[in-house]
Motif scaffolding. Structure first.
Motif, mmCIF file in Angstrom:
data_model
loop_
_atom_site.group_PDB
_atom_site.id
_atom_site.type_symbol
_atom_site.label_atom_id
_atom_site.label_comp_id
_atom_site.label_asym_id
_atom_site.label_seq_id
_atom_site.Cartn_x
_atom_site.Cartn_y
_atom_site.Cartn_z
ATOM 1 N N ALA A 83 0.786 -1.031 0.011
ATOM 2 C CA ALA A 83 -0.104 -0.072 -0.020
ATOM 3 C C ALA A 83 0.903 1.286 0.236
ATOM 4 O O ALA A 83 0.656 2.215 -0.913
ATOM 5 C CB ALA A 83 -0.793 -0.093 1.273
ATOM 6 N N VAL A 84 1.819 1.329 0.901
ATOM 7 C CA VAL A 84 2.939 2.202 0.711
ATOM 8 C C VAL A 84 3.509 2.522 -0.264
ATOM 9 O O VAL A 84 3.698 3.785 -0.695
ATOM 10 C CB VAL A 84 3.728 2.243 2.188
ATOM 11 C CG1 VAL A 84 4.699 3.541 2.189
ATOM 12 C CG2 VAL A 84 2.846 2.273 3.513
ATOM 13 N N LEU A 85 4.027 1.664 -1.013
ATOM 14 C CA LEU A 85 5.007 1.484 -2.022
ATOM 15 C C LEU A 85 4.007 2.073 -3.384
ATOM 16 O O LEU A 85 4.593 2.727 -4.113
ATOM 17 C CB LEU A 85 5.635 0.203 -2.346
ATOM 18 C CG LEU A 85 6.771 0.260 -3.210
ATOM 19 C CD1 LEU A 85 7.851 1.052 -2.506
ATOM 20 C CD2 LEU A 85 7.283 -1.217 -3.474
ATOM 21 N N ASN A 86 2.918 1.657 -3.296
ATOM 22 C CA ASN A 86 1.828 2.058 -4.265
ATOM 23 C C ASN A 86 1.587 3.528 -4.329
ATOM 24 O O ASN A 86 1.602 4.333 -5.251
ATOM 25 C CB ASN A 86 0.479 1.433 -4.237
ATOM 26 C CG ASN A 86 0.765 -0.014 -4.987
ATOM 27 O OD1 ASN A 86 1.675 -0.389 -6.070
ATOM 28 N ND2 ASN A 86 -0.064 -1.010 -4.482
ATOM 29 N N ALA A 87 1.565 3.963 -3.020
ATOM 30 C CA ALA A 87 1.476 5.632 -2.860
ATOM 31 C C ALA A 87 2.492 6.177 -3.161
ATOM 32 O O ALA A 87 2.487 7.413 -3.944
ATOM 33 C CB ALA A 87 1.157 5.700 -1.177
ATOM 34 N N ALA A 88 3.869 5.642 -3.003
ATOM 35 C CA ALA A 88 5.106 6.294 -3.331
ATOM 36 C C ALA A 88 5.122 6.375 -5.207
ATOM 37 O O ALA A 88 5.315 7.399 -5.516
ATOM 38 C CB ALA A 88 6.215 5.402 -2.973
ATOM 39 N N MET A 89 4.563 5.322 -5.606
ATOM 40 C CA MET A 89 4.684 5.396 -7.097
ATOM 41 C C MET A 89 3.782 6.350 -7.672
ATOM 42 O O MET A 89 4.120 7.071 -8.714
ATOM 43 C CB MET A 89 4.197 4.063 -7.780
ATOM 44 C CG MET A 89 5.345 2.867 -7.473
ATOM 45 S SD MET A 89 6.661 3.126 -8.788
ATOM 46 C CE MET A 89 5.504 3.258 -10.278
#
Length: 213
Positions: free
Chosen positions: A154-160
């Motif tokens: 979830a956090v990595l997708n937000a970073a993307m």
């Protein structure tokens, strides 16, 4: 001495005393008075030029301004400078979010930024989003190490999302391509990560980090 003689002497003495007081004051002229409260003041005149006559003074040229930009340009420049100053103390994802929000507000059509100011604000927006994305990548890696794969994704997708928006605002930042490549590598999207690293090297051939990765 008779009474008449004493009276004449006293009269002469009184006249002399009065003349001593009156004569000097007659040369003093009119007393200086304070200026009237409503007296007009010429703000364009230098007080040091008071000795010059009206014919000796050259007229003051009034600078010409573009009526369409005279009022808006300074305020827009101040706005850009204020946002830029805010970046100096930004350290956390919350700080970067605040800058991004302020940039987005400044880019509203109603603000009416000039083309150059829009470019400046877009650059600041791209920087803030990239920095927030970097913070989120670091957080995602720590979550994975702590055994939280769902939160990691979830956090990595937000970073993307941050990196994509950053490149939409300004696609000339090599660090954004590099940072997105790191996020893609953590998502096991190797080919896309290598493509971003190639783009980062095109923009900055001297980047040792991009070449190493």
């Amino acid at each position: 001495m008779s009474k008449e003689s004493k009276f004449v002497c006293q009269l002469v003495t009184a006249i002399l005393l009065l003349s001593c007081v009156w004569v000097p004051s007659s040369f003093a002229g009119k007393p200086e008075r304070p200026p009237e409260a409503d007296a007009p003041v010429d703000l364009e005149t230098d007080p040091n030029d008071s000795a010059l006559t009206a014919n000796d003074k050259s007229p003051i040229a009034t600078p010409q301004r573009d009526s369409q930009t005279a009022e808006t340009a300074p305020s827009h420049a101040d706005l850009v400078n204020q946002i830029y100053a805010q970046t100096k103390s930004a350290k956390s994802a919350k700080d970067f979010s605040a800058i991004a929000l302020r940039c987005e507000s400044a880019l509203e059509p109603s603000v009416g930024l000039t083309a150059q100011h829009q470019k400046d604000v877009n650059g600041l927006l791209a920087w803030a989003l990239c920095r927030r994305g970097q913070e989120r990548v670091d957080l995602a890696v720590s979550l994975r190490s702590a055994g939280n794969p769902d939160q990691f994704n979830a956090v990595l997708n937000a970073a993307m999302s941050d990196f994509n928006q950053s490149l939409s605002a300004d696609d000339s930042r090599w660090k954004t391509f590099f940072s997105r490549a790191i996020a893609l590598a953590n998502l096991n999207q190797t080919e896309d990560a290598l493509r971003d690293l190639d783009k980062a090297l095109q923009l900055n051939p001297k980047s040792k980090k991009a070449r190493f990765n």
